[in-house]
Design a protein around this motif. Sequence first.
Motif, PDB file in Angstrom:
ATOM      1  N   ILE A 188       0.845  -1.193   0.000  1.00 40.63           N
ATOM      2  CA  ILE A 188       0.000   0.000   0.000  1.00 40.63           C
ATOM      3  C   ILE A 188       0.884   1.248   0.000  1.00 40.63           C
ATOM      4  CG2 ILE A 188      -1.769   1.239   1.332  1.00 40.63           C
ATOM      5  CD1 ILE A 188      -2.476  -1.599   2.489  1.00 40.63           C
ATOM      6  N   THR A 211      -0.611  -4.463  -4.550  1.00 39.52           N
ATOM      7  CA  THR A 211      -1.256  -5.012  -3.363  1.00 39.52           C
ATOM      8  C   THR A 211      -2.035  -6.285  -3.703  1.00 39.52           C
ATOM      9  OG1 THR A 211      -1.455  -2.810  -2.455  1.00 39.52           O
ATOM     10  CG2 THR A 211      -2.899  -4.478  -1.533  1.00 39.52           C
ATOM     11  N   LEU A 212      -2.823  -6.210  -4.773  1.00 39.27           N
ATOM     12  CA  LEU A 212      -3.634  -7.366  -5.149  1.00 39.27           C
ATOM     13  C   LEU A 212      -2.784  -8.578  -5.481  1.00 39.27           C
ATOM     14  CD1 LEU A 212      -6.543  -5.908  -7.301  1.00 39.27           C
ATOM     15  CD2 LEU A 212      -6.717  -7.284  -5.229  1.00 39.27           C
ATOM     16  N   TYR A 229      -1.605 -10.122  -2.290  1.00 41.22           N
ATOM     17  CA  TYR A 229      -2.666 -10.879  -1.631  1.00 41.22           C
ATOM     18  C   TYR A 229      -2.871 -12.215  -2.340  1.00 41.22           C
ATOM     19  CZ  TYR A 229      -3.994  -6.592   0.913  1.00 41.22           C
ATOM     20  OH  TYR A 229      -3.999  -5.477   1.715  1.00 41.22           O
ATOM     21  N   VAL A 267     -10.091   1.557   8.422  1.00 43.66           N
ATOM     22  CA  VAL A 267      -9.419   1.292   7.156  1.00 43.66           C
ATOM     23  C   VAL A 267      -9.795  -0.098   6.644  1.00 43.66           C
ATOM     24  CG1 VAL A 267      -7.178   0.890   6.076  1.00 43.66           C
ATOM     25  CG2 VAL A 267      -7.489   2.825   7.621  1.00 43.66           C
ATOM     26  N   MET A 283     -21.054  -0.508   4.699  1.00 45.30           N
ATOM     27  CA  MET A 283     -21.400  -1.643   3.850  1.00 45.30           C
ATOM     28  C   MET A 283     -21.771  -2.851   4.706  1.00 45.30           C
ATOM     29  SD  MET A 283     -18.940  -1.662   0.553  1.00 45.30           S
ATOM     30  CE  MET A 283     -19.477  -0.813  -0.926  1.00 45.30           C
ATOM     31  N   TYR A 311     -18.737  -2.095  -7.451  1.00 41.70           N
ATOM     32  CA  TYR A 311     -18.318  -2.371  -6.076  1.00 41.70           C
ATOM     33  C   TYR A 311     -17.116  -1.499  -5.708  1.00 41.70           C
ATOM     34  CZ  TYR A 311     -16.553  -5.014  -2.079  1.00 41.70           C
ATOM     35  OH  TYR A 311     -16.102  -5.369  -0.844  1.00 41.70           O
ATOM     36  N   ILE A 312     -16.151  -1.433  -6.612  1.00 42.51           N
ATOM     37  CA  ILE A 312     -14.954  -0.635  -6.332  1.00 42.51           C
ATOM     38  C   ILE A 312     -15.323   0.846  -6.196  1.00 42.51           C
ATOM     39  CG2 ILE A 312     -12.749   0.163  -7.306  1.00 42.51           C
ATOM     40  CD1 ILE A 312     -12.371  -2.644  -8.442  1.00 42.51           C
ATOM     41  N   ARG A 371     -18.170   2.052  -5.128  1.00 45.53           N
ATOM     42  CA  ARG A 371     -18.857   2.276  -3.851  1.00 45.53           C
ATOM     43  C   ARG A 371     -17.868   2.247  -2.685  1.00 45.53           C
ATOM     44  NH1 ARG A 371     -22.748  -1.626  -2.613  1.00 45.53           N
ATOM     45  NH2 ARG A 371     -21.894  -3.024  -4.171  1.00 45.53           N
ATOM     46  N   VAL A 372     -16.945   1.281  -2.719  1.00 43.70           N
ATOM     47  CA  VAL A 372     -15.944   1.217  -1.645  1.00 43.70           C
ATOM     48  C   VAL A 372     -15.116   2.505  -1.635  1.00 43.70           C
ATOM     49  CG1 VAL A 372     -13.849   0.054  -0.849  1.00 43.70           C
ATOM     50  CG2 VAL A 372     -15.789  -1.299  -1.604  1.00 43.70           C
ATOM     51  N   LEU A 388     -17.096   5.472  -0.204  1.00 47.00           N
ATOM     52  CA  LEU A 388     -17.367   5.422   1.232  1.00 47.00           C
ATOM     53  C   LEU A 388     -16.085   5.505   2.044  1.00 47.00           C
ATOM     54  CD1 LEU A 388     -20.089   2.622   1.251  1.00 47.00           C
ATOM     55  CD2 LEU A 388     -20.438   5.005   1.892  1.00 47.00           C
ATOM     56  N   SER A 389     -15.024   4.912   1.538  1.00 46.10           N
ATOM     57  CA  SER A 389     -13.794   4.860   2.322  1.00 46.10           C
ATOM     58  C   SER A 389     -12.581   4.635   1.426  1.00 46.10           C
ATOM     59  CB  SER A 389     -13.912   3.734   3.357  1.00 46.10           C
ATOM     60  OG  SER A 389     -12.694   3.561   4.023  1.00 46.10           O
ATOM     61  N   ALA A 437      -9.529   4.897   1.993  1.00 46.21           N
ATOM     62  CA  ALA A 437      -8.444   4.157   2.655  1.00 46.21           C
ATOM     63  C   ALA A 437      -8.693   2.657   2.571  1.00 46.21           C
ATOM     64  CB  ALA A 437      -8.321   4.598   4.109  1.00 46.21           C
ATOM     65  N   SER A 438      -9.966   2.252   2.720  1.00 47.80           N
ATOM     66  CA  SER A 438     -10.285   0.831   2.608  1.00 47.80           C
ATOM     67  C   SER A 438     -10.021   0.339   1.190  1.00 47.80           C
ATOM     68  CB  SER A 438     -11.753   0.576   2.947  1.00 47.80           C
ATOM     69  OG  SER A 438     -12.065   1.093   4.200  1.00 47.80           O
ATOM     70  N   LYS A 456      -7.800   1.421  -0.906  1.00 49.62           N
ATOM     71  CA  LYS A 456      -6.354   1.244  -1.085  1.00 49.62           C
ATOM     72  C   LYS A 456      -5.898  -0.022  -0.391  1.00 49.62           C
ATOM     73  CE  LYS A 456      -4.624   5.877  -1.752  1.00 49.62           C
ATOM     74  NZ  LYS A 456      -4.577   6.993  -0.835  1.00 49.62           N
ATOM     75  N   TYR A 457      -6.435  -0.241   0.809  1.00 47.74           N
ATOM     76  CA  TYR A 457      -6.062  -1.449   1.565  1.00 47.74           C
ATOM     77  C   TYR A 457      -6.395  -2.702   0.754  1.00 47.74           C
ATOM     78  CZ  TYR A 457      -7.162  -5.396   4.555  1.00 47.74           C
ATOM     79  OH  TYR A 457      -7.279  -6.653   5.055  1.00 47.74           O
ATOM     80  N   ALA A 458      -7.553  -2.667   0.065  1.00 54.34           N
ATOM     81  CA  ALA A 458      -7.975  -3.840  -0.701  1.00 54.34           C
ATOM     82  C   ALA A 458      -7.248  -3.941  -2.034  1.00 54.34           C
ATOM     83  CB  ALA A 458      -9.483  -3.796  -0.921  1.00 54.34           C
ATOM     84  N   GLY A 459      -6.426  -2.955  -2.330  1.00 51.26           N
ATOM     85  CA  GLY A 459      -5.681  -2.991  -3.580  1.00 51.26           C
ATOM     86  C   GLY A 459      -6.411  -2.361  -4.751  1.00 51.26           C
ATOM     87  N   PHE A 460      -7.483  -1.611  -4.468  1.00 42.09           N
ATOM     88  CA  PHE A 460      -8.191  -0.893  -5.533  1.00 42.09           C
ATOM     89  C   PHE A 460      -7.629   0.515  -5.623  1.00 42.09           C
ATOM     90  CE2 PHE A 460     -12.047  -3.257  -3.638  1.00 42.09           C
ATOM     91  CZ  PHE A 460     -11.624  -4.449  -4.197  1.00 42.09           C
TER      92      PHE A 460
END
Lengths: 502, 358
Positions: A307, A327-328, A331, A344, A350, B222-223, B225-226, B229-230, B232-233, B235-239
């Motif tokens: 990240i 990142t992906l 993972y 975070v 959701m 989905y990406i 919406r994430v 909303l957030s 930082a989330s 980026k954490y998920a790799g989007f």
Amino acid sequence: MTEPAVEMLHITKIYPDGVVALRDVNFVVHKGEIHGLLGENGAGKTTLMRILYGEIKPTKGEIIIFGKKVKFRGPWDAIKHGIGMVYQKFTLIPTFTVIENLHLSHLAINPKATVAETRKKAEELMETVGLKVPLDSVVEELPIGVQQRVEIIKTLLRDAKILILDEPTSVLTPIETEELFKTLARLKELGITVIFITHKLKEVKRVTDRITVLRRGRKIDTVETAKVTEVDLARMMVQREIVLKIEKKPAKPGRIALVIGDLWVKDERGIDAVKGVSLELREGEILGIAGVQGNGQRELAEAIAGIRKIYKGRIKLYDKDITHFSTLERYRNGLAYVPDSRVVGLVLDMTLRENVVLTNIYRILGRLGYLDWAKGDEIARKVVEELEVVTPSILTPVKYLSGGNQQKVMVGREIVREPQVFIVAEPTQGLDVGATEFIRKMLIKLRDNGKAILLISTDLDEILQLSDRIAVIYEGRIMAVGKPEEFTLEKLGLLMGGVHAE
Amino acid sequence: MPSKDGFFQKLRARFRARAQDYGMAALEVFLSAAIGFLAGAIALLVLGYDPLRVYEVLFSWGYTDVGYLLLKSTPLIMTAIAFSIPALAGVFNIGGESQLYVGALLGLLVAYYIHNAPLAIIVAILGGAGLGLFIALLRVYRGINEVITAIMVNWIMYWLLAYLVTGPFNNPKLPQQSVPVPKSAQIPMFSVVGVNIAGSFILAVIGALVIYYIVFYTKTGYIMRVSGLSPASAKYAGFSPEKAILTSMLIGGAAAGLGGALLVLGDVHSIDTTLSAVYGLGFTGIGIGLLGRNNPIGIIFAAIFFSGLLIGGQYVELFLNAPPNLSDFLIGVIVIALSIPYAYRFIISWIKRRRMTK
């Protein structure tokens, strides 16, 4: 000299959610001294100072400033009583010049002042204190150390007699730190009282006259700096009885799973946060990274997860060099990261199902980007079952779940992906005893199943309970690595405070 | 194949799980509409009109001609989506106005010169999408606030359009309007049980459903919406939240472009030189997007509701000599009332957060 400037008596602070931040703390600072306030994370240092600065109201207790009993309704009251605070994060307007910033805060106590008057006063002040700042430079173009000087001048311009510095050296280079110490000595000569919040043992030993140590919301002692050693301080800071002993079999470390080689990472401000960290993590072991918050832990974790940008160094996941992986890709190659913040890790608005999908999206992906929510249901149900998440439904927004259940969702959705390497940061922060124990047992179970776990935690109990090996991080460097039995609490305390134990 | 029973069971489970959220949402929408009408009534009283009479006319004339109502709601559905999809990704697109102009103009020109409605629609969609993307690119790669860019682009496009319909593409026979859409490229009306349903309305509903599908049933949605909303989330998920902004503005712009084409091909068939046919549709879309709570299906209903207000407002003006801006006023109050719950929730959470740290 022994006349008190600040007396905070029987201060207790209980937050509305029941957390006791301070318990019957007596804190007395003499006039004209440099007083160190020492403690781990969550010891209550910042809470105590925010109470003194009028930002927070104590639940119980009284405050006496220069012999006068006071009740602050807000920082403005504290400022009127001559208290000034310099935060870790500066409160300057970055696009304004120094003089504009100074003038702005000067207006708060002297609404009729003109810029010329502020300038004159500031120049005089700089002369007496010996602090130099370029008044006409734009703040954001100045180095951090100079910005901090501006903050100090700002408080002095408001006639502060008591100056609170919150971890002032955490943002400074060694040379800037030296400069700061000189300034503090000068302020002391001028009769200004300084309260210095820190967790760094060397610094507190060097610059302070007296030290108060807090631990878990209680005052341990106030001592004269000259009469204690760093070892004494470390002991006072970390001494504890270990509660919640968790049963675990001896570790059976296997293959090397993750290798970090000479990793360098910068923080948001562009300052080195991780400075050449090298670590090896094996299958079937928990390597605990101990340290006080803000010593590069988050940057380290984010760099491993991809990240945050790595600007020097290598990361290897088994035989693969993943330094330049996204990142992906990381993972998907068997790495999992559970971040230290639920804000975070989760999208609170959701649903549980949508949050489980966050790191499992490739598993429900159909043709043309179609998401198969039926598969999402399955994965979400598996997380709920395996982690015993208490929720009305998998379609409930996670904001309605308790902290413990939110944490279970974050950990669980990684577990069901079956990765080999887990980076887990602050897994039990803010959780109750039951949820804490559950998560910790879960981590041990993962270890016993041969997973490699890098546990990053500022909770020393957690580190001691779970780790098969411990690495101590301080200012972005690993101070020492070893088995838990190689460290005494005292030694850990010293290392976390930046002192190499002999 | 899932049985019908299973589907409804799922729907019920879903509803129960989110009943609290849905209930809040419905209550907010209802309350803000009520507050809007109440404030409108007070204003009317002050101005010396009988609010009951005004509302009677408003509702009896605004919503009786269903065919006309749906026809007029068509571009509004699309401009509301143009606002809402970027809003889901965390971008404030007030450029729906100019994205609609571009769609209307390109649709008109392709229809006029090539006589092909599907092609006209496709070109209009691409035009709107391009303009949306342009604003997003400036935001992502140059850090320029999308609101500022959009306002400037809106005015540039307004005057460009005014110039083009009075100048190069003016209709020599009817100088108050542009060249027309030929009969062969017009979108027809269909008679369904005695009601004339505009083909363009049906296309708008299909468009809204497609976008609903993208938002809730695809990775792209989905990406978005994430990210909204957030970030930082995400980026954490790799989007990439930046990429989500680009996609959302692309979709939003495309929707507004489609709205412009549907308006010209299915309703007005030319653009008048005062631009009264196109002006304001994008801005009204913002209110509709909010009322529809950024949900494409909610937006269809909100657009019909707003469209009725706008139509009824004209009759109020005609029959009662009430100020012509009454419906605009009502819409304005509703939008403000709608934003109050947001503000209210924001303040509550802010206070809670403060208490936690106090």
